[in-house]
Design a protein around this motif. Structure first.
Motif, mmCIF file in Angstrom:
data_model
loop_
_atom_site.group_PDB
_atom_site.id
_atom_site.type_symbol
_atom_site.label_atom_id
_atom_site.label_comp_id
_atom_site.label_asym_id
_atom_site.label_seq_id
_atom_site.Cartn_x
_atom_site.Cartn_y
_atom_site.Cartn_z
ATOM 1 N N HIS A 28 34.149 53.562 30.476
ATOM 2 C CA HIS A 28 34.722 52.819 31.596
ATOM 3 C C HIS A 28 34.954 53.731 32.800
ATOM 4 N N TRP A 29 33.870 54.292 33.317
ATOM 5 C CA TRP A 29 33.994 55.236 34.428
ATOM 6 C C TRP A 29 34.515 54.542 35.680
ATOM 7 N N SER A 30 34.062 53.328 35.950
ATOM 8 C CA SER A 30 34.501 52.644 37.176
ATOM 9 C C SER A 30 35.949 52.198 37.078
ATOM 10 N N LEU A 31 36.434 51.884 35.883
ATOM 11 C CA LEU A 31 37.851 51.584 35.709
ATOM 12 C C LEU A 31 38.685 52.818 36.041
ATOM 13 N N LEU A 32 38.184 54.000 35.684
ATOM 14 C CA LEU A 32 38.912 55.230 35.981
ATOM 15 C C LEU A 32 38.924 55.539 37.482
ATOM 16 N N VAL A 33 37.950 55.028 38.224
ATOM 17 C CA VAL A 33 38.016 55.140 39.681
ATOM 18 C C VAL A 33 39.203 54.326 40.199
ATOM 19 N N GLY A 34 39.360 53.101 39.670
ATOM 20 C CA GLY A 34 40.509 52.287 40.050
ATOM 21 C C GLY A 34 41.815 52.908 39.595
ATOM 22 N N TYR A 35 41.816 53.476 38.411
ATOM 23 C CA TYR A 35 42.990 54.179 37.881
ATOM 24 C C TYR A 35 43.400 55.298 38.842
ATOM 25 N N GLY A 36 42.411 56.035 39.356
ATOM 26 C CA GLY A 36 42.708 57.139 40.263
ATOM 27 C C GLY A 36 43.297 56.697 41.587
ATOM 28 N N ALA A 37 43.064 55.439 41.963
ATOM 29 C CA ALA A 37 43.595 54.935 43.235
ATOM 30 C C ALA A 37 45.057 54.507 43.135
ATOM 31 N N LEU A 38 45.566 54.275 41.922
ATOM 32 C CA LEU A 38 46.903 53.679 41.770
ATOM 33 C C LEU A 38 48.028 54.501 42.400
ATOM 34 N N PRO A 39 48.121 55.815 42.161
ATOM 35 C CA PRO A 39 49.224 56.546 42.807
ATOM 36 C C PRO A 39 49.109 56.581 44.318
ATOM 37 N N TRP A 40 47.900 56.531 44.855
ATOM 38 C CA TRP A 40 47.722 56.488 46.306
ATOM 39 C C TRP A 40 48.194 55.147 46.866
ATOM 40 N N VAL A 41 47.901 54.070 46.146
ATOM 41 C CA VAL A 41 48.385 52.752 46.565
ATOM 42 C C VAL A 41 49.909 52.743 46.585
ATOM 43 N N ALA A 42 50.515 53.296 45.531
ATOM 44 C CA ALA A 42 51.978 53.330 45.457
ATOM 45 C C ALA A 42 52.559 54.159 46.599
ATOM 46 N N THR A 43 52.014 55.331 46.821
ATOM 47 C CA THR A 43 52.529 56.204 47.888
ATOM 48 C C THR A 43 52.386 55.559 49.257
ATOM 49 N N THR A 44 51.247 54.943 49.492
ATOM 50 C CA THR A 44 51.007 54.294 50.784
ATOM 51 C C THR A 44 52.012 53.178 51.032
ATOM 52 N N MET A 45 52.253 52.333 50.021
ATOM 53 C CA MET A 45 53.184 51.236 50.211
ATOM 54 C C MET A 45 54.617 51.753 50.377
ATOM 55 N N LEU A 46 54.991 52.765 49.622
ATOM 56 C CA LEU A 46 56.326 53.334 49.761
ATOM 57 C C LEU A 46 56.526 53.932 51.150
ATOM 58 N N ARG A 47 55.517 54.578 51.683
ATOM 59 C CA ARG A 47 55.622 55.172 53.016
ATOM 60 C C ARG A 47 55.680 54.089 54.099
ATOM 61 N N LEU A 48 54.952 53.013 53.882
ATOM 62 C CA LEU A 48 55.043 51.898 54.828
ATOM 63 C C LEU A 48 56.445 51.307 54.837
ATOM 64 N N ARG A 49 57.020 51.145 53.651
ATOM 65 C CA ARG A 49 58.338 50.527 53.577
ATOM 66 C C ARG A 49 59.446 51.417 54.150
ATOM 67 N N CYS A 50 59.304 52.731 53.974
ATOM 68 C CA CYS A 50 60.372 53.616 54.461
ATOM 69 C C CYS A 50 60.125 54.091 55.886
ATOM 70 N N GLY A 51 58.955 53.776 56.446
ATOM 71 C CA GLY A 51 58.684 54.134 57.839
ATOM 72 C C GLY A 51 58.080 55.510 58.018
ATOM 73 N N ASP A 52 57.667 56.174 56.921
ATOM 74 C CA ASP A 52 57.058 57.503 57.037
ATOM 75 C C ASP A 52 55.621 57.441 57.521
ATOM 76 N N ALA A 53 55.000 56.294 57.401
ATOM 77 C CA ALA A 53 53.600 56.150 57.811
ATOM 78 C C ALA A 53 53.514 55.229 59.019
ATOM 79 N N GLY A 54 52.677 55.591 59.976
ATOM 80 C CA GLY A 54 52.393 54.692 61.089
ATOM 81 C C GLY A 54 51.735 53.434 60.557
ATOM 82 N N ARG A 55 51.962 52.324 61.228
ATOM 83 C CA ARG A 55 51.485 51.051 60.678
ATOM 84 C C ARG A 55 49.964 51.016 60.565
ATOM 85 N N LEU A 56 49.252 51.517 61.592
ATOM 86 C CA LEU A 56 47.781 51.510 61.538
ATOM 87 C C LEU A 56 47.287 52.380 60.401
#
Length: 573
Positions: free
Chosen positions: A129-157
């Motif tokens: 399941h190599w392609s599933l592991l590509v999605g697996y690798g994206a999960l912490p980035w998705v979490a970090t991005t959303m957390l930064r959006l919510r706390c205002g650390d990331a610009g909206r764009l």
């Protein structure tokens, strides 16, 4: 931060990913159970999901078909697999740096180790399941991005661009997309003074819907989910999570193991040593939970981790299987739920985060203990209790060379791409040249023509029917030794017999004796049948292609938005 420290985390993550995948970097192709790579793929009806089968490999097949026009398809798959593991580790470190900055570099390195070096990665690699592991690798980035959006650390764009990119990348497979969507939506719940919850929720849901268009549209226009339902909603019990030696199902899942296929398990997890390995992993994670609980932004991820372990365990119970079957019978699209253990991936961001926090706990418990020493102890414990993940799961995942005859045979079919039937009658192959593990037939991914495949799968002597009713009818004609005229009337243009692999032939020799041979060697024989069948209507191909292009645009524009934001930040800095 010095340049050396800045690159220490991604460098360490890359080193672990290379250690895991090292044998693949020899010349050759990844052929292992569900993993199939070929020199070239094409935008056939199958690659667009316009066949009887449920669109489980979209938009993966579309992406590989495009990329392999420029680069060898085997190399594309290897690079994506490596990138997925690298992203998992690096992303786990970034998540730790955001939520637990006090853990420092030492905590980030432990998070990298847990994200890459765990039973989930090992078992999904061995299942192919190599392609599933590509999605697996994206999960912490998705979490970090959303957390930064919510706390205002990331610009909206920049934040929205990153969210679009990582969800699209995870969406290489339907499961990856659903995993990323769940992580994003759970992280919307964190408190923060940045982008409002409604905007974050709409963005996560909207990007997830756009990323799902390839398989949603393909399912709608082909009615493949109805075919899945008509086949009896197969595999609900066969694909349930499995208890490992000495561990119940819940314990196996908590240790990030428990895949349904006992043959896709590292040797160290197939003995009672799995108990020790699980205790060590959970001890490292549990040690950091107190530090993580001090940060409310981590609470949703911790809750998601608990659910990701408990719910698959319940799904594997008798009542759980009954409920799951009823749900899938009512809504065939939820057949994606049947492989319960793959949802344990949702626990990885919290596990990695807590593992990073273990450094803080150990340092506080032993005031004189340097954080570097605590990190080394944690990393060593995790790695040494799963030693056979190294070197392609102890050499079980290697690069394979196709025999020359396959190139000659596929060239003939590609010159006249008519529908292809295949013998022996089995979806899985065990070629003498491809190693000990079975592999899905590579032929459908190497030719322009559509290959008639039933999708049937035999597990422990029990056959789980696929959705290929038309292919099954052709297969029955072949096994009965029918006159070639009936094959031509059924739309068969070519017949391929793959030698040196198990599977049923029955009375097919009677049919073969009446067909002209177009190519033959010790590995493969190609017969010309002469029938033909129309491809999917252009209108349907246009609709499904447009859906794939929307996914691709989200991926490319998301990456471009991230690059622009980074360039502007560098100028300001």
């Amino acid at each position: 931060m010095s340049r050396t420290r800045r690159w220490a985390v991604p460098g360490y993550a890359l080193a672990l990913a290379v250690i895991v995948t090292a044998p693949l970097w020899a010349p050759g192709y990844l052929l292992l159970r569900d993993a199939v790579s070929t020199p070239r793929s094409y935008l056939s009806d199958a690659a667009l999901g316009l066949t009887e089968a449920a669109p489980r490999a979209l938009p993966q097949d579309f992406a590989i078909a495009l990329a392999s026009q420029l680069v060898d398809g085997g190399l594309v798959v290897k690079v994506l697999l490596l990138a997925g593991l690298w992203s998992a580790g690096w992303g786990a470190a970034r998540l730790t740096a955001h939520v637990l900055p006090e853990a420092g570099l030492a905590g980030q390195l432990v998070a990298v180790t847990v994200a890459i070096w765990n039973p989930y990665v090992a078992e999904r690699l061995l299942q192919g399941h190599w392609s599933l592991l590509v999605g697996y690798g994206a999960l912490p980035w998705v979490a970090t991005t959303m957390l930064r959006l919510r706390c205002g650390d990331a610009g909206r764009l920049g934040g929205l661009s990153a969210l679009a990119f990582w969800i699209a990348l995870a969406g290489l497979t339907p499961t990856g997309l659903l995993l990323a969507a769940m992580v994003a939506l759970v992280c919307v719940a964190v408190p923060g003074a940045g982008s409002p919850r409604w905007l974050c929720a709409v963005a996560a849901a909207g990007f997830s819907l756009l990323g799902a268009l390839p398989w949603l549209v393909a399912s709608a226009v082909t009615h493949s989910l109805s075919a899945y339902q008509a086949s009896g909603v197969p595999g609900v019990g066969a694909f349930a999570a499995r208890a490992e030696p000495g561990l119940g199902t819940l314990g196996s899942l908590a240790g990030l193991g428990g895949i349904w296929n006992a043959e896709a398990v590292p040797g160290s997890r197939s003995t009672v040593f799995a108990i020790t390995a699980t205790i060590v992993l959970l001890a490292v994670v549990a040690a950091g939970v107190p530090a993580v609980l001090r940060h409310r932004s981590a609470w949703p991820l911790l809750a998601l981790a608990v659910a990701a372990v408990v719910l698959p365990a319940l799904m594997a119970s008798g009542p759980g299987l009954a409920v799951l079957r009823a749900v899938v019978e009512a809504v065939p699209g939820l057949g994606v739920l049947r492989d319960g253990q793959k949802w344990v991936a949702l626990a990885m961001p919290a596990y990695a985060l807590a593992a990073g926090g273990a450094v803080l706990t150990l340092s506080r418990a032993r005031p004189g203990l340097p954080s570097a020493a605590a990190a080394v102890a944690c990393c060593a414990a995790v790695v040494l209790t799963l030693p056979d993940l190294a070197w392609g799961a102890a050499g079980r995942m290697t690069a394979v060379q196709y025999p020359p005859g396959w190139t000659a045979m596929t060239a003939q079919i590609n010159a006249d791409p008519r529908p292809v039937a295949v013998l022996p009658a089995d979806s899985m192959r065990q070629f003498r040249w491809s190693g000990e593990a079975p592999v899905l037939d590579p032929l459908p991914r190497w030719i322009r023509a559509d290959v008639l495949t039933t999708g049937d799968l035999t597990i422990s002597g029990h056959t789980i029917l696929g959705e290929g009713a038309n292919a099954r009818a052709v297969q029955e004609l072949l096994l009965a030794g029918s006159d070639p005229t009936r094959l031509r009337e059924a739309g068969v243009g070519w017949l391929v017999v793959e030698s040196g692999t198990g599977g049923e032939i029955a009375s097919a020799a009677t049919t073969l004796a009446q067909l002209p041979v177009a190519y033959h060697d010790a590995d493969i024989t190609l017969y010309r049948v002469g029938g033909d069948a129309p491809r999917a209507p252009n209108a349907l191909r246009t609709q499904v292609t447009a859906a794939h292009l929307i996914w691709l645009a989200m991926l490319v524009l998301g990456a471009a938005g991230m690059a622009v934001t980074r360039a502007r930040s560098a100028q300001v800095g």
